[in-house]
Design an enzyme around this catalytic site. Sequence first.
Site, PDB file in Angstrom:
ATOM      1  N   GLU A 136       0.847  -1.161  -0.311  1.00 26.62           N
ATOM      2  CA  GLU A 136      -0.038   0.204   0.353  1.00 26.62           C
ATOM      3  C   GLU A 136       0.804   1.090   0.047  1.00 26.62           C
ATOM      4  O   GLU A 136       1.878   1.521   0.099  1.00 26.62           O
ATOM      5  CB  GLU A 136      -0.547  -0.124   1.406  1.00 26.62           C
TER       6      GLU A 136
ATOM      7  N   CYS B 293      -2.063  -2.801  15.006  1.00 28.66           N
ATOM      8  CA  CYS B 293      -1.992  -2.621  13.347  1.00 28.66           C
ATOM      9  C   CYS B 293      -2.109  -3.941  12.974  1.00 28.66           C
ATOM     10  O   CYS B 293      -1.442  -5.327  13.059  1.00 28.66           O
ATOM     11  CB  CYS B 293       0.125  -2.321  13.591  1.00 28.66           C
TER      12      CYS B 293
ATOM     13  N   CYS C  37       2.896   8.689   1.599  1.00 33.03           N
ATOM     14  CA  CYS C  37       3.546   8.345   2.854  1.00 33.03           C
ATOM     15  C   CYS C  37       3.456   6.349   1.899  1.00 33.03           C
ATOM     16  O   CYS C  37       2.689   5.577   1.005  1.00 33.03           O
ATOM     17  CB  CYS C  37       2.077   7.595   3.710  1.00 33.03           C
TER      18      CYS C  37
ATOM     19  N   CYS D  77       5.618  -7.193   8.472  1.00 34.59           N
ATOM     20  CA  CYS D  77       6.086  -6.747   8.798  1.00 34.59           C
ATOM     21  C   CYS D  77       6.405  -7.039  10.029  1.00 34.59           C
ATOM     22  O   CYS D  77       5.621  -8.119  10.588  1.00 34.59           O
ATOM     23  CB  CYS D  77       5.341  -5.288   9.956  1.00 34.59           C
TER      24      CYS D  77
ATOM     25  N   CYS E 276      -2.635   1.195   8.411  1.00 28.76           N
ATOM     26  CA  CYS E 276      -1.999   0.354   7.869  1.00 28.76           C
ATOM     27  C   CYS E 276      -2.406  -0.762   7.351  1.00 28.76           C
ATOM     28  O   CYS E 276      -2.607  -1.764   8.848  1.00 28.76           O
ATOM     29  CB  CYS E 276      -0.905   1.076   8.199  1.00 28.76           C
TER      30      CYS E 276
ATOM     31  N   SER F 289       8.335   5.577  16.719  1.00 26.41           N
ATOM     32  CA  SER F 289       7.426   5.119  17.401  1.00 26.41           C
ATOM     33  C   SER F 289       7.066   4.822  18.955  1.00 26.41           C
ATOM     34  O   SER F 289       7.467   3.766  19.246  1.00 26.41           O
ATOM     35  CB  SER F 289       6.322   4.354  16.763  1.00 26.41           C
ATOM     36  N   LEU F 290       6.735   6.284  19.651  1.00 25.93           N
ATOM     37  CA  LEU F 290       7.006   5.324  21.000  1.00 25.93           C
ATOM     38  C   LEU F 290       5.534   4.498  22.009  1.00 25.93           C
ATOM     39  O   LEU F 290       6.167   3.447  22.938  1.00 25.93           O
ATOM     40  CB  LEU F 290       7.751   6.745  21.694  1.00 25.93           C
ATOM     41  N   HIS F 291       4.712   4.945  21.863  1.00 23.18           N
ATOM     42  CA  HIS F 291       3.728   5.019  22.281  1.00 23.18           C
ATOM     43  C   HIS F 291       3.414   4.381  23.380  1.00 23.18           C
ATOM     44  O   HIS F 291       2.469   4.302  24.090  1.00 23.18           O
ATOM     45  CB  HIS F 291       3.403   3.458  21.850  1.00 23.18           C
TER      46      HIS F 291
ATOM     47  N   ASN G 154      -6.769   4.189  14.151  1.00 22.25           N
ATOM     48  CA  ASN G 154      -7.965   3.348  13.256  1.00 22.25           C
ATOM     49  C   ASN G 154      -8.172   2.433  13.618  1.00 22.25           C
ATOM     50  O   ASN G 154      -7.406   0.996  13.953  1.00 22.25           O
ATOM     51  CB  ASN G 154      -6.776   3.445  11.981  1.00 22.25           C
TER      52      ASN G 154
ATOM     53  N   GLY H  89       5.071  -2.148   6.422  1.00 21.28           N
ATOM     54  CA  GLY H  89       6.457  -2.296   7.554  1.00 21.28           C
ATOM     55  C   GLY H  89       7.256  -1.226   8.285  1.00 21.28           C
ATOM     56  O   GLY H  89       7.036  -0.463   8.457  1.00 21.28           O
ATOM     57  N   GLU H  90       8.650  -2.254   8.490  1.00 20.82           N
ATOM     58  CA  GLU H  90       9.419  -1.289   9.778  1.00 20.82           C
ATOM     59  C   GLU H  90      10.695  -1.081   8.669  1.00 20.82           C
ATOM     60  O   GLU H  90      10.896  -1.300   8.887  1.00 20.82           O
ATOM     61  CB  GLU H  90       9.336  -1.861  11.474  1.00 20.82           C
TER      62      GLU H  90
ATOM     63  N   CYS I  24       3.433  -4.591  16.145  1.00 20.00           N
ATOM     64  CA  CYS I  24       2.475  -3.727  17.179  1.00 20.00           C
ATOM     65  C   CYS I  24       1.088  -3.963  17.510  1.00 20.00           C
ATOM     66  O   CYS I  24       0.738  -4.802  16.055  1.00 20.00           O
ATOM     67  CB  CYS I  24       2.913  -2.556  16.660  1.00 20.00           C
TER      68      CYS I  24
HETATM   69  S1  SF4 Z   1       2.596  -0.280  12.898  1.00 22.97           S
HETATM   70 FE1  SF4 Z   1       4.589   0.397  11.538  1.00 22.97          FE
HETATM   71  S2  SF4 Z   1       5.523  -0.962  13.089  1.00 22.97           S
HETATM   72 FE2  SF4 Z   1       4.552  -1.358  13.740  1.00 22.97          FE
HETATM   73  S3  SF4 Z   1       3.136  -3.500  12.964  1.00 22.97           S
HETATM   74 FE3  SF4 Z   1       2.199  -1.980  11.485  1.00 22.97          FE
HETATM   75  S4  SF4 Z   1       3.394  -1.639  10.172  1.00 22.97           S
HETATM   76 FE4  SF4 Z   1       5.126  -2.889  11.644  1.00 22.97          FE
END
Ligand code: SF4
Length: 366
Positions: free
Chosen positions: A85, A135, A121, A128, A353, A233-235, A310, A178-179, A132
Amino acid sequence: MPDPSLFEARVEDLLEELSAKAPPENVQKSLRAAYLLHPEPWHGRALRDAAAGRSLSVPSEISRVDAPDGTTKLLVSLADGRAVECVLIPGVRGTESRLAMSARNREDGTGRKRRPTAAACVSSQVGCAAGCSFCASGLGGLTRNLDAGEITLQALLLRREAAARGLRLSTVVFMGMGEPLHNAANVARAVRNLTHRHAGALPPSGITVSTVGILPGMDVLAGSKSPPHLAISLHAPDDATRASIVRTAPKLWPVAETIDAAQAYRERTGRHVTVSYVLLDGVNDSQEMAVELARVLRGRAFHVNLIPHNAVDGLPFRATPPERASRFWKILREHGVVVHIRKQRGADGEAACGQLRRRTAESPPP
Ligand code: SF4
């Protein structure tokens, strides 16, 4: 075996290789045309022959979601049949300074008003491994890394899409599937090619790479020729809560070490660091966590981006209610943190995402 993609090659190598066969000015003009996805970019037969072994093909569009706010999410197919994407977001200027913008305005020499801007983006992997917990992209794990050409081409496709709508692509963020820093070498090459003046020619100050904090990957980017801005991305402000949200395999670095590494990146490269924080209802959005976040960021010149979550089908997380998000924002402000709440874009589409790819995989076209 298909020809290797032109967009996968290092621009410096291409310039050297092709300039041995044709005048350098023609090579430079031709590469710029190729990076604008011109179907016949080569100036002169000698150059066309010299570049004959490099593919100019671009990924095809499998599906798209056009949201009422102008955001467009594309699902594009790769040479091996996989899909990723990428998203075009109109009205985003990124971090390009007003000074840099007026210099660019002067550069085109026409005196015309510049077109409104947009951001792209892009994805850096198929799937990935970061996992997370909120996600969709991480649900199936990692399939493979994208090569530099596959990453670069997403931005170029979106630049063409933007131009067709009268928009100028000024910003590229690596925040799709992806990371990015699990694929740091290819991401660094894509950033270099996209910003090289004889290739993508995008402003280096318009590129941001997002990471959950892969320290060796941050070193790769910091040592690259075009280091981008960084979004961490701390969260969560503490290791235990963070480990329950970001389950990065094979290693999750402690919060303190991650923040120190981000500070070192900023000092080494002069680029901005942003802290991304997805607000999850009842998980990381308490007043105490806001105070703790302000404490761990004290003395760092990082901006904080609070991101409304989301929802993803099948996952248990809900977005923090707006009034609690505002309170979290206010506490950070009161503690001297520069903080914004990110506006949701494309909320009517498959906004989170990885959602479009997942939905398409579940319902393949007839
Ligand atoms: S938020 Fe980004 S790094 Fe985390 S699982 Fe989703 S795609 Fe991977």
